[in-house]
Design a protein around this motif. Sequence first.
Motif, mmCIF file in Angstrom:
data_model
loop_
_atom_site.group_PDB
_atom_site.id
_atom_site.type_symbol
_atom_site.label_atom_id
_atom_site.label_comp_id
_atom_site.label_asym_id
_atom_site.label_seq_id
_atom_site.Cartn_x
_atom_site.Cartn_y
_atom_site.Cartn_z
ATOM 1 N N ALA A 27 1.693 -12.478 13.668
ATOM 2 C CA ALA A 27 1.154 -11.743 14.522
ATOM 3 C C ALA A 27 0.162 -12.024 15.300
ATOM 4 C CB ALA A 27 0.940 -10.020 14.521
ATOM 5 N N ASP B 103 -9.214 -4.851 14.066
ATOM 6 C CA ASP B 103 -9.424 -6.031 13.507
ATOM 7 C C ASP B 103 -9.057 -7.393 14.496
ATOM 8 O OD1 ASP B 103 -10.452 -7.882 11.779
ATOM 9 O OD2 ASP B 103 -8.608 -7.897 10.418
ATOM 10 N N TRP B 104 -10.061 -7.760 15.404
ATOM 11 C CA TRP B 104 -9.972 -9.046 15.895
ATOM 12 C C TRP B 104 -10.813 -9.770 15.114
ATOM 13 C CZ3 TRP B 104 -7.076 -8.714 20.087
ATOM 14 C CH2 TRP B 104 -7.004 -7.564 20.776
ATOM 15 N N VAL B 105 -10.145 -10.867 14.437
ATOM 16 C CA VAL B 105 -10.579 -11.669 13.345
ATOM 17 C C VAL B 105 -12.094 -11.704 13.008
ATOM 18 C CG1 VAL B 105 -10.017 -13.451 11.581
ATOM 19 C CG2 VAL B 105 -8.485 -12.404 12.800
ATOM 20 N N PHE C 82 -10.388 -0.598 6.524
ATOM 21 C CA PHE C 82 -10.996 -1.564 7.023
ATOM 22 C C PHE C 82 -12.287 -1.994 6.384
ATOM 23 C CE2 PHE C 82 -8.425 -2.590 10.762
ATOM 24 C CZ PHE C 82 -7.588 -1.543 10.911
ATOM 25 N N PRO D 172 -6.437 -2.658 3.062
ATOM 26 C CA PRO D 172 -5.326 -3.070 3.889
ATOM 27 C C PRO D 172 -4.979 -3.178 5.425
ATOM 28 C CG PRO D 172 -4.886 -1.520 2.211
ATOM 29 C CD PRO D 172 -6.350 -1.685 2.472
ATOM 30 N N GLY D 173 -5.976 -2.653 5.914
ATOM 31 C CA GLY D 173 -5.696 -2.709 7.267
ATOM 32 C C GLY D 173 -6.207 -4.139 7.907
ATOM 33 N N LEU D 174 -6.816 -4.918 7.423
ATOM 34 C CA LEU D 174 -7.432 -6.162 7.747
ATOM 35 C C LEU D 174 -6.220 -7.098 8.010
ATOM 36 C CD1 LEU D 174 -10.676 -6.320 5.645
ATOM 37 C CD2 LEU D 174 -10.541 -5.609 8.143
ATOM 38 N N LYS D 175 -6.590 -7.932 9.043
ATOM 39 C CA LYS D 175 -5.458 -8.853 9.051
ATOM 40 C C LYS D 175 -5.453 -9.868 7.954
ATOM 41 C CE LYS D 175 -4.100 -7.797 13.353
ATOM 42 N NZ LYS D 175 -2.392 -7.297 13.693
ATOM 43 N N SER D 176 -6.313 -10.074 7.466
ATOM 44 C CA SER D 176 -6.559 -11.191 6.055
ATOM 45 C C SER D 176 -6.042 -10.388 5.086
ATOM 46 C CB SER D 176 -8.116 -11.296 5.966
ATOM 47 O OG SER D 176 -8.597 -10.250 5.741
ATOM 48 N N TYR D 177 -5.514 -9.256 5.047
ATOM 49 C CA TYR D 177 -4.842 -8.634 3.898
ATOM 50 C C TYR D 177 -3.489 -9.209 3.772
ATOM 51 C CZ TYR D 177 -4.305 -5.171 0.332
ATOM 52 O OH TYR D 177 -3.864 -4.644 -1.166
ATOM 53 N N LEU E 293 0.111 -9.428 3.325
ATOM 54 C CA LEU E 293 0.983 -8.159 3.581
ATOM 55 C C LEU E 293 2.124 -8.670 2.586
ATOM 56 C CD1 LEU E 293 1.282 -5.675 5.150
ATOM 57 C CD2 LEU E 293 2.623 -6.778 6.621
#
Lengths: 394, 370, 189
Positions: free
Chosen positions: C20, C99-101, C153, C176-181, C183
Amino acid sequence: MNVTLSDAITLGVQLFALFNVAALGAVSLVWLERRFLGRLQGRPGPNRVGPFGLLQPIADAIKLMSKEDVAPGSSQRLLFYASPILVFVPAFVVWLTFPLARDVVVRNMEMGLFFFVAISVLSIVGLVLAGWSSNSKYAILGGFRAAAQLVSYEIPIITMILIVGMLSDSLDFVKVVDAQATVPFIAVVPLAFVIFLVAGLAEVGRTPFDIYFAESEVVGGPFVEYSGAHWAIFFLAEYVNTFVVGILGALLFLGGWRWPFGADLPQVASVALLMGKAYFIVLVIFWIRGTYPRMRIDQLMAMAWKWLIPLSFVLFLAAAFQLKFEWPWWVLTILSLVILVVPVIVQSRKQRNPALALAARYAANAVVVQAKPRPAPASEDVAGATPAAEGTSP
Amino acid sequence: MTTEPQLETVDMMLNMGPQHPATHGVFRMVLKVDGERVIDVIPHIGYLHRGTERLAEVETYGQVITLFDRVDYIANLNNELAFVRAGEQIMEVEAPERAQYIRVILAELNRVASHLLFIGTYAIDLGAMTPVMYGFRERERIQNLFEHVTGARMMHNYMRIGGVKSDVPDDFVPWVRQLIGEVRKGVEECDKLLSTNEVFLGRTRGVGVIDGPTAVSCGLSGPSLRGSGVPYDVRKDDPYEIYPYLNYKVPVGENGDCWDRYYLRMLECYESLSMVEQCLDQIPEGPIMAAGRRIARPPAGEVFVHSENPRGDLGVYLVSDGTDKPYRVKIRPPSFCNLVGLATMTRGSYIADAVAILGSLDIVLGEVDR
Amino acid sequence: MTEQDPQAAAEAPKAAEAPAEKPARHGPPIVVAEEVLNERGEQTAAQLASTLGTLALDSAGRQDTPWARVAAKELHAAAKKCRDGEMGMDMLNLMLAVDWVDRIQMIYVLYSTTNNRKAILKADLPAESPSIDSLTDLWEAATWYERETHDLFGVDFPGNADMSPLLLYEGFEGHPGLKSYPLNDYEEW
């Protein structure tokens, strides 16, 4: 007194027959309740196991007997296993004095009504012990609730039995039925029947008074830790008690095996008449179960102490006056109807009418949203769209 | 008289665990009780957390619609409607009128089905075992219609960004007209059986009272908020689809107790049925899907859309980064926010009331946990 | 570019599906939507501007909902002004984190039941140890929103009395909500 062997054998046979009658009656109630409630709710009820589902109670019994016997580790084992027996035995012992016809009785005592009252109270001990010995919070809560409820509702029942005893001048069941030769006591004191039924429902633990083992609240109350056969004993005791309330109502208020046909019926017909009346009361009990929600424990106790007990004392006084001044029997009917009307009116004023008014008010005061006029529907949407275009669905 | 030292008591923690007949799903409530009175209630949720919002970031817009079906698994079409409207707003398309009418008809019928389930389960929580059978009988009729139209009884996956998946069958209008009559009779039966029943009134009147300002501060919405006298209904205050063209009433309560919340849902059933009738009279012929690009690759941006679910105000905050998958989808579940008010409502009531209050909030754990 | 359904796009070969956060490899360049306020939105935006004054760093809006970005330290004061001022925002409708990185953006959607107006407040937090003042003293709804955001987050909310995990269980590691998690690479056992 000498008890010969033949006496003992006769007694044994009678007790066996009595046990079967009571147990079969309770089992038939299990089937009847499920079918009847099913019809009330627009569904068939059990109809797979045997013709009309008649073998369903047997299937239930087999299932319950075959379950694993689990007891909580921290429970008091002896009391835990003894409690079902303590609840079950009084339910059957009271059957000793019930006459199913004039001569169909194991022991007809002169103090039959008193015997019933004395023995039936013993099952409360069993319930409390069941709750306490399970050593679980839900069970303890349920046990306390059961004790409070059952003890409170004993008083109206005893008072009603007293009234019947006064009116028939005897505590003997056979004489009570004979006193109803012309007019059953339900016509003489209808309020007594109502109070008896309500208090009887509470004694048995049937909706609307089944909060102490309500499934959605304390999940079984004092019975929560029991499994399989032990729980089956509680279950059976409840149905036997329901049947007892039915039979007692038929004997005490509906004229037993006599009214309206008189004393000359053959025995089988007498028993059938009594059973028919008992089943009628039982069906009314089931009907109430299908209709009403449960009362909360404090509302239940309030109803006992604020309504049933005062009403039963007032009714007792009315019956006493009627007997003393030798008024005709219908005076008591009128008096009891007048007394019955009072709580109905009070409760309507307090609960029902405000609710009806509130319902009407909410419907009337709803915020009205007016429709805006629709723009003329466009004959064609965006160019290129075909009517009812199908999306390519997966 | 000197005050004697009080008897030392310990408050009991009663656990209405995740598996409990009355907690409407996997919801755990720890009640701190003093005898029979509840002093505090500590809800524990998260047993049904499936990571819907995070999953939505790796699925295309069409796939996310199926996720939304499962968020509130009783009012599926209302959830789909919320997300699909968010997608339409960000893609700047508008669904054609026929599609909007179909959507509103299905959403309102789903509202009736959801309220019927609420009535049945609330009654059986309180011990009345008959309304649940009547309610589910009517739900069957509605779900049969859904199966006829969308192909599925529950997880419909019927609405699309820009319209609906396929047109309704030819016998839709007469079927729905007959359905409305039958369902209305069923709702009346439940109403007569339950609403002014003495015992039911005793269990629900004056129980679980929450006043308007506290309710608004807790974020309640839907019938739970309207029961406290706040006339907030998204269909009325922020109209969407073709709701501006319908005549309807939004019932508002006064006391904020359980009976109010219950009875408002009952009244809403009647209102929804009359709305469906009006839609059937007004529904035009026409396309059911917006023309133009079908691939959902919206421009980058953020959009917030909310709609009236049976449980309250369902909000969808959609952040798009221009690709065919959303960047962030946040669902504002009405049941989640309604549960914030549970503690306020339950303090000081009996244990049996805790069940009644929880039931009157009408929560769906799929929505609370997502 | 062929017209495909959103569903058909799902069935496109997996190679075409990019994660994404990377821009699409096929298709037209990414279009940024123009945010246009309608008339009601303009009125609300004016109210919001006058309420926030200098606290608003930038603002825009879409349809009838204006948003204003404030500094993270000022968010509590800004929210209090929105609640107590002429806007009368008595309901915290939604609170989320995006989460904008390189940063985490907190978004608060406020609603006024009396005036029937919506407004959005945004605040940017740094990606390492994000922390923002809790709004539980303004709206009770914030209690659960903040617990959930903390779970998913990792945002800290000093001032919230109870930050125990809401959606996740005690002892869960990661957010888990962070993009770095991870999936798909996530392994629990």
